[in-house]
Design a protein around this motif. Sequence first.
Motif, PDB file in Angstrom:
ATOM      1  N   LEU A   1      48.544  20.551  85.001  1.00 36.11           N
ATOM      2  CA  LEU A   1      48.157  19.216  85.353  1.00 36.11           C
ATOM      3  C   LEU A   1      49.679  18.457  85.880  1.00 36.11           C
ATOM      4  CD1 LEU A   1      46.440  16.691  84.526  1.00 36.11           C
ATOM      5  CD2 LEU A   1      47.049  16.958  82.261  1.00 36.11           C
TER       6      LEU A   1
ATOM      7  N   GLU B   1      46.373  22.170  81.731  1.00 34.93           N
ATOM      8  CA  GLU B   1      45.355  21.004  81.125  1.00 34.93           C
ATOM      9  C   GLU B   1      45.282  21.953  79.870  1.00 34.93           C
ATOM     10  OE1 GLU B   1      42.994  17.881  82.231  1.00 34.93           O
ATOM     11  OE2 GLU B   1      43.212  19.401  83.857  1.00 34.93           O
TER      12      GLU B   1
ATOM     13  N   ASP C   1      48.847  15.758  88.422  1.00 31.48           N
ATOM     14  CA  ASP C   1      47.430  15.712  88.466  1.00 31.48           C
ATOM     15  C   ASP C   1      47.117  15.426  90.269  1.00 31.48           C
ATOM     16  OD1 ASP C   1      44.633  15.352  88.152  1.00 31.48           O
ATOM     17  OD2 ASP C   1      44.593  13.245  87.918  1.00 31.48           O
TER      18      ASP C   1
ATOM     19  N   GLY D   1      46.980   8.438  83.369  1.00 30.68           N
ATOM     20  CA  GLY D   1      46.765   9.116  81.993  1.00 30.68           C
ATOM     21  C   GLY D   1      47.997   9.575  81.611  1.00 30.68           C
TER      22      GLY D   1
ATOM     23  N   ARG E   1      44.704   6.017  76.201  1.00 40.94           N
ATOM     24  CA  ARG E   1      43.753   7.125  76.224  1.00 40.94           C
ATOM     25  C   ARG E   1      44.525   8.298  77.077  1.00 40.94           C
ATOM     26  NH1 ARG E   1      37.739   4.681  76.377  1.00 40.94           N
ATOM     27  NH2 ARG E   1      37.967   3.462  74.416  1.00 40.94           N
TER      28      ARG E   1
ATOM     29  N   ARG F   1      45.792  11.405  79.324  1.00 35.60           N
ATOM     30  CA  ARG F   1      45.256  12.727  79.237  1.00 35.60           C
ATOM     31  C   ARG F   1      46.663  13.597  79.118  1.00 35.60           C
ATOM     32  NH1 ARG F   1      43.399  14.201  85.528  1.00 35.60           N
ATOM     33  NH2 ARG F   1      43.219  16.201  84.724  1.00 35.60           N
ATOM     34  N   LEU F   2      47.714  13.144  79.534  1.00 35.27           N
ATOM     35  CA  LEU F   2      48.888  13.729  79.260  1.00 35.27           C
ATOM     36  C   LEU F   2      49.907  13.008  78.398  1.00 35.27           C
ATOM     37  CD1 LEU F   2      51.223  16.256  79.605  1.00 35.27           C
ATOM     38  CD2 LEU F   2      51.604  15.187  81.706  1.00 35.27           C
TER      39      LEU F   2
ATOM     40  N   ASN G   1      45.331  17.671  69.983  1.00 33.89           N
ATOM     41  CA  ASN G   1      45.028  18.809  71.289  1.00 33.89           C
ATOM     42  C   ASN G   1      43.816  19.714  70.945  1.00 33.89           C
ATOM     43  OD1 ASN G   1      46.161  22.066  71.584  1.00 33.89           O
ATOM     44  ND2 ASN G   1      46.546  20.836  73.291  1.00 33.89           N
TER      45      ASN G   1
ATOM     46  N   GLU H   1      40.469  17.205  70.796  1.00 35.80           N
ATOM     47  CA  GLU H   1      40.203  16.039  72.042  1.00 35.80           C
ATOM     48  C   GLU H   1      40.826  16.731  73.347  1.00 35.80           C
ATOM     49  OE1 GLU H   1      41.335  12.346  71.201  1.00 35.80           O
ATOM     50  OE2 GLU H   1      40.705  12.394  68.979  1.00 35.80           O
TER      51      GLU H   1
ATOM     52  N   LEU I   1      43.830  16.900  74.275  1.00 36.98           N
ATOM     53  CA  LEU I   1      45.012  16.205  74.796  1.00 36.98           C
ATOM     54  C   LEU I   1      46.070  17.396  75.096  1.00 36.98           C
ATOM     55  CD1 LEU I   1      46.289  13.543  75.261  1.00 36.98           C
ATOM     56  CD2 LEU I   1      47.079  13.765  72.780  1.00 36.98           C
ATOM     57  N   THR I   2      46.474  17.195  76.557  1.00 33.38           N
ATOM     58  CA  THR I   2      47.645  17.911  76.687  1.00 33.38           C
ATOM     59  C   THR I   2      48.994  17.284  76.426  1.00 33.38           C
ATOM     60  OG1 THR I   2      46.332  18.621  78.692  1.00 33.38           O
ATOM     61  CG2 THR I   2      48.554  18.901  78.787  1.00 33.38           C
TER      62      THR I   2
END
Length: 247
Positions: A6, A31, A71, A87, A163, A165-166, A192, A195, A197-198
């Motif tokens: 990611l 990810e 990403d 994210g 919210r 992603r990383l 992690n 959910e 989560l990275t």
Amino acid sequence: MSGTALLRVESLEARYGGVRALSAVDLSVSEGEIVALVGSNGAGKTTVLKAVSNLLPAERGHVTAGRIVYDGRDVFRTSTDALVRGGLVGVLEGRHCFRALSVEENLVTGGLGRGSNRAAIRSDLARIYGIFPRLLQKRRAAAGLISGGEQQMVAIGRALMGRPRLLVLDEPSMGLAPQVVAEIFRTLERLNRDEGLTILVAEQNVTVALRHADRAVVLENGRSVLTGAAADLRARDDIKAFYLGAG
Ligand code: ATP
């Protein structure tokens, strides 16, 4: 912990004016992973994290070589705001809270970037209070008057309102009691696991970081000198000896 990268940092070099802060940093975060960036004071951890969010120019820092891809996007050609919307959300060193605002108001600021409506913000708040029940009890308290651990929870909660992603964290353990540090890292691990989560977390507290991460990258004098599974690094005597007393 698997999947495509990611985030990729390649051959990164950076300086502040005449001071060279980074001379060769490589790391990647896949990810679903928790990756710890460990190293002693001044090794360059904060500089790497600022570069990842494209925040160095604001600090009069200059990337002199290398690239960072998040990403599929070239980070140096993407604004910090656009990265956040994509994210990549950071929690800076020193748990920046708006001290005069209440805990809840601080959390709400984290959701504003997405242009959420009231109902969405309310449900995001409920989610954060589920993650950090202590913040529900303190929701009307001024953030400047709660404990350091609670302030760190507010800083993380505010980031989670976006919210991510990383999630990128700089020294979440700093200045906190061991039980509070353990609570925060357990929460990160749960996010992690449950959910996906990275997480990329910079830590001087190597013991804690290696206990909770999947992989770790060791930074020394602006260079990434070692990377490996956290479990393998935990078992290495030279790592333990080097950081003895740091955890
Ligand atoms: P710490 O745990 O103390 O934050 P760190 O590993 O995060 O350490 P950095 O803060 O990234 O390390 O610092 C790396 C190097 O860059 C150090 O030599 C530091 O003195 C230097 N440095 C950091 N910020 C600046 C700045 N704004 N101006 C000049 N030099 C800086």
